[in-house]
Enzyme design. Structure first.
Site, mmCIF file in Angstrom:
data_model
loop_
_atom_site.group_PDB
_atom_site.id
_atom_site.type_symbol
_atom_site.label_atom_id
_atom_site.label_comp_id
_atom_site.label_asym_id
_atom_site.label_seq_id
_atom_site.Cartn_x
_atom_site.Cartn_y
_atom_site.Cartn_z
ATOM 1 N N ALA A 155 39.629 47.752 33.381
ATOM 2 C CA ALA A 155 38.550 47.766 32.382
ATOM 3 C C ALA A 155 37.386 46.889 32.854
ATOM 4 O O ALA A 155 36.223 47.302 32.791
ATOM 5 C CB ALA A 155 39.081 47.273 31.034
ATOM 6 N N ARG A 181 49.255 51.657 43.571
ATOM 7 C CA ARG A 181 49.221 52.815 42.669
ATOM 8 C C ARG A 181 47.917 53.597 42.760
ATOM 9 O O ARG A 181 47.869 54.797 42.555
ATOM 10 C CB ARG A 181 49.382 52.360 41.203
ATOM 11 C CG ARG A 181 50.702 51.812 40.818
ATOM 12 C CD ARG A 181 50.683 51.385 39.339
ATOM 13 N NE ARG A 181 49.880 50.188 39.112
ATOM 14 C CZ ARG A 181 50.316 48.943 39.221
ATOM 15 N NH1 ARG A 181 51.569 48.729 39.549
ATOM 16 N NH2 ARG A 181 49.537 47.899 39.004
ATOM 17 N N SER A 182 46.824 52.887 43.056
ATOM 18 C CA SER A 182 45.497 53.517 42.970
ATOM 19 C C SER A 182 44.917 53.910 44.324
ATOM 20 O O SER A 182 43.796 54.429 44.381
ATOM 21 C CB SER A 182 44.517 52.550 42.305
ATOM 22 O OG SER A 182 44.989 52.186 41.042
ATOM 23 N N ARG A 233 40.402 28.244 36.024
ATOM 24 C CA ARG A 233 39.340 27.761 35.122
ATOM 25 C C ARG A 233 39.386 26.252 34.911
ATOM 26 O O ARG A 233 38.346 25.601 34.877
ATOM 27 C CB ARG A 233 39.450 28.460 33.762
ATOM 28 C CG ARG A 233 38.973 29.899 33.810
ATOM 29 C CD ARG A 233 39.080 30.519 32.436
ATOM 30 N NE ARG A 233 38.910 31.950 32.512
ATOM 31 C CZ ARG A 233 39.473 32.816 31.690
ATOM 32 N NH1 ARG A 233 40.260 32.381 30.712
ATOM 33 N NH2 ARG A 233 39.266 34.103 31.820
ATOM 34 N N CYS A 289 36.563 35.175 27.642
ATOM 35 C CA CYS A 289 35.524 35.966 26.968
ATOM 36 C C CYS A 289 35.104 35.359 25.622
ATOM 37 O O CYS A 289 33.915 35.302 25.302
ATOM 38 C CB CYS A 289 35.995 37.405 26.788
ATOM 39 S SG CYS A 289 37.675 37.553 26.176
ATOM 40 N N HIS A 334 33.968 41.724 20.851
ATOM 41 C CA HIS A 334 34.581 40.722 19.972
ATOM 42 C C HIS A 334 33.574 40.259 18.918
ATOM 43 O O HIS A 334 32.365 40.249 19.164
ATOM 44 C CB HIS A 334 34.980 39.474 20.765
ATOM 45 C CG HIS A 334 36.124 39.671 21.720
ATOM 46 N ND1 HIS A 334 36.905 40.797 21.762
ATOM 47 C CD2 HIS A 334 36.634 38.839 22.668
ATOM 48 C CE1 HIS A 334 37.826 40.660 22.690
ATOM 49 N NE2 HIS A 334 37.679 39.485 23.263
HETATM 50 N N1 LIG Z 1 39.359 42.772 29.404
HETATM 51 C C1 LIG Z 1 38.575 41.744 29.203
HETATM 52 O O1 LIG Z 1 37.747 41.737 28.304
HETATM 53 C C2 LIG Z 1 38.623 40.543 30.077
HETATM 54 C C3 LIG Z 1 37.692 39.540 29.844
HETATM 55 C C4 LIG Z 1 37.699 38.415 30.657
HETATM 56 C C5 LIG Z 1 38.649 38.335 31.663
HETATM 57 N N2 LIG Z 1 39.555 39.328 31.850
HETATM 58 C C6 LIG Z 1 40.519 39.172 32.933
HETATM 59 O O2 LIG Z 1 40.253 40.146 33.944
HETATM 60 C C7 LIG Z 1 41.496 40.559 34.535
HETATM 61 C C8 LIG Z 1 41.624 42.058 34.450
HETATM 62 O O3 LIG Z 1 41.515 42.477 33.112
HETATM 63 P P1 LIG Z 1 41.318 43.999 32.699
HETATM 64 O O4 LIG Z 1 41.112 43.949 31.237
HETATM 65 O O5 LIG Z 1 40.315 44.687 33.559
HETATM 66 O O6 LIG Z 1 42.799 44.598 33.011
HETATM 67 P P2 LIG Z 1 43.235 46.091 33.366
HETATM 68 O O7 LIG Z 1 42.325 47.073 32.737
HETATM 69 O O8 LIG Z 1 44.678 46.134 33.050
HETATM 70 O O9 LIG Z 1 43.037 46.184 34.963
HETATM 71 C C9 LIG Z 1 43.849 45.477 35.859
HETATM 72 C C10 LIG Z 1 43.368 45.707 37.276
HETATM 73 O O10 LIG Z 1 44.167 44.906 38.149
HETATM 74 C C11 LIG Z 1 44.685 45.745 39.188
HETATM 75 N N3 LIG Z 1 45.982 45.280 39.672
HETATM 76 C C12 LIG Z 1 47.101 45.125 38.967
HETATM 77 N N4 LIG Z 1 48.126 44.741 39.794
HETATM 78 C C13 LIG Z 1 47.593 44.657 41.027
HETATM 79 C C14 LIG Z 1 48.131 44.329 42.300
HETATM 80 N N5 LIG Z 1 49.412 44.014 42.459
HETATM 81 N N6 LIG Z 1 47.292 44.347 43.376
HETATM 82 C C15 LIG Z 1 45.993 44.684 43.223
HETATM 83 N N7 LIG Z 1 45.431 45.012 42.041
HETATM 84 C C16 LIG Z 1 46.225 44.996 40.956
HETATM 85 C C17 LIG Z 1 44.814 47.094 38.538
HETATM 86 O O11 LIG Z 1 44.897 48.062 39.551
HETATM 87 P P3 LIG Z 1 45.749 49.446 39.310
HETATM 88 O O12 LIG Z 1 44.844 50.334 38.507
HETATM 89 O O13 LIG Z 1 45.961 49.938 40.691
HETATM 90 O O14 LIG Z 1 46.996 49.069 38.591
HETATM 91 C C18 LIG Z 1 43.501 47.139 37.753
HETATM 92 O O15 LIG Z 1 42.434 47.454 38.609
HETATM 93 C C19 LIG Z 1 42.580 39.764 33.800
HETATM 94 O O16 LIG Z 1 42.832 38.578 34.538
HETATM 95 C C20 LIG Z 1 41.948 39.437 32.497
HETATM 96 O O17 LIG Z 1 42.499 38.292 31.914
HETATM 97 C C21 LIG Z 1 39.563 40.445 31.085
#
Ligand SMILES: NC(=O)c1ccc[n+]([C@@H]2O[C@H](COP(=O)([O-])OP(=O)(O)OC[C@H]3O[C@@H](n4cnc5c(N)ncnc54)[C@H](OP(=O)(O)O)[C@@H]3O)[C@@H](O)[C@H]2O)c1
Length: 349
Positions: free
Chosen positions: A19, A45-46, A105, A138, A253
């Site tokens: 995301a 996976r990707s 952080r 966030c 949010h």
């Molecule tokens: N969502 C938010 O609003 C937000 C805000 C601030 C910070 N964050 C932080 O940003 C990070 C990602 O959040 P998200 O919401 O984008 O999560 P997400 O939609 O679940 O995406 C996770 C990403 O990580 C990749 N990934 C997972 N396992 C991996 C591995 N072993 N090696 C390489 N890549 C891997 C996934 O790739 P695949 O598709 O190949 O599985 C996907 O690209 C987290 O640390 C989260 O805490 C998120």
């Protein structure tokens, strides 16, 4: 401010299919961020999946220890454990890391940066010369963009904040689950609960992060600790209490914020300060009962502020200021990808 010799860095996005990763691509394109070579990394996976960026097709590659050779800037959003393992490797290889996870952080020596608040924290870091910079949580970012200008004007002594957090904060899978559950409930079927342990559609619950011995969940603790790190404050100077709640909103949010200020500040003065604050927009039409909503903020850069009003629970003997406000911000953008790209832009100068 840092002076970089690199005008168009080689950029890697770790977690490019997620995301936040997808939002990184949108923000980089919209802001015309200069990029020489772009590398998109995710899990096995990707591998091979195709992504279009600025009219060119890029293939997703698997993240490995060798992924960062020749990379000047690495934008990480693949979860804390991936950041812990690979951000030091990327930095060692010469990439300057901007990390969206919570892994670094609170680490000493790692700047925690909201560009509107503490841009000076990146001083001394140069693109292509390693180093890790952390993007705050966030909810912390969305709170501090509007609250910091009020703090500068009237010195915040206490913050009581309650959040209304969207599915997008839980990643792509959480958004998909909310959609699926909404359909299932409307169809009279039992909701599928994979990402969250309880029904999310047509419901709300306390934030799904772990709850500590003191009764606060991790998201609430992050808001407190990160604010102190960014402001250089302490609990003695600024008391902060947070309640974080997940609501069945797809994206963006909301936060209800109560401020105790050392100096008096009237609502119209606060609105005037916020009107001139970077990254803030006002929606505050009491007559029409029109105030910020997550839909106003979704896909937008600014944090929207409204319902700026005096806290009438204070009695006449209170000589400081006391205000309530309601804010909405897109946590995939300002709470994650946009803030990280703005940090990278500081390094381009
Ligand atoms: N969502 C938010 O609003 C937000 C805000 C601030 C910070 N964050 C932080 O940003 C990070 C990602 O959040 P998200 O919401 O984008 O999560 P997400 O939609 O679940 O995406 C996770 C990403 O990580 C990749 N990934 C997972 N396992 C991996 C591995 N072993 N090696 C390489 N890549 C891997 C996934 O790739 P695949 O598709 O190949 O599985 C996907 O690209 C987290 O640390 C989260 O805490 C998120």
């Amino acid at each position: 401010m840092s002076q970089s010799q690199i005008n168009a860095p080689n950029v890697a996005i770790v977690g490019a299919t997620g995301a936040v990763g997808q939002e990184f691509l949108a923000v980089l394109a919209q802001r015309n961020f200069p990029i020489d070579k772009l590398k998109l990394l995710a899990s096995a996976r990707s591998v091979g999946a195709q992504v279009t960026f600025r009219g060119q097709t890029h293939k997703i590659e698997q993240l490995t220890q060798d992924s960062f050779e020749g990379i000047d800037l690495a934008l990480f959003s693949a979860g804390g454990s991936i950041s812990k393992q690979f951000a030091p490797i990327a930095s060692e290889a010469g990439a300057t890391v901007v990390d969206n996870s919570s892994a670094f952080r609170m680490a000493e020596g790692v700047p925690l940066v909201v560009p509107e608040v503490n841009p000076e924290a990146v001083q001394g870091i140069e693109l292509g010369k390693g180093g890790i910079i952390a993007n705050p949580n966030c909810s912390t970012i969305i709170m501090l963009v509007p609250v910091t200008p009020l703090h500068r004007a009237a010195n915040v002594q206490r913050i009581v904040v309650s959040t209304y957090q969207a599915a997008s904060g839980g990643g792509a899978a959480a958004m998909a689950e909310l959609q699926q559950q909404t359909r299932e409930v409307l169809d009279g079927k039992p909701p599928t609960c994979n990402v969250f342990p309880q029904q999310y559609a047509f419901n709300l619950f306390s934030h799904n992060s772990a709850v500590g011995q003191d009764g606060y969940n991790l998201e609430e603790i992050k808001m407190v600790q990160e604010t102190h790190k960014i402001w250089g404050s302490s609990t003695e100077k600024v008391g902060i209490s947070a309640t974080c709640v997940r609501v069945p909103v797809m994206r963006a949010h909301a936060e209800s914020i109560n401020l105790t200020l050392e100096k008096p500040l009237e609502p119209d003065q606060a609105i005037e300060i916020l009107r001139n604050a970077p990254g803030v927009s006002i929606i505050d039409d009491a007559q029409a009962n029109r105030f910020p909503t997550p839909l106003d903020a979704a896909g937008k850069d600014d944090v929207y502020v409204g319902r700026v009003r005096r806290d009438t629970s204070r009695n006449d003997s209170f000589t400081g200021g006391a205000l309530n406000l309601f804010v909405c911000g897109d946590q995939l953008r300002k709470g994650a990808a946009l803030n990280a790209v703005q940090i990278a832009e500081l390094l381009l100068r």
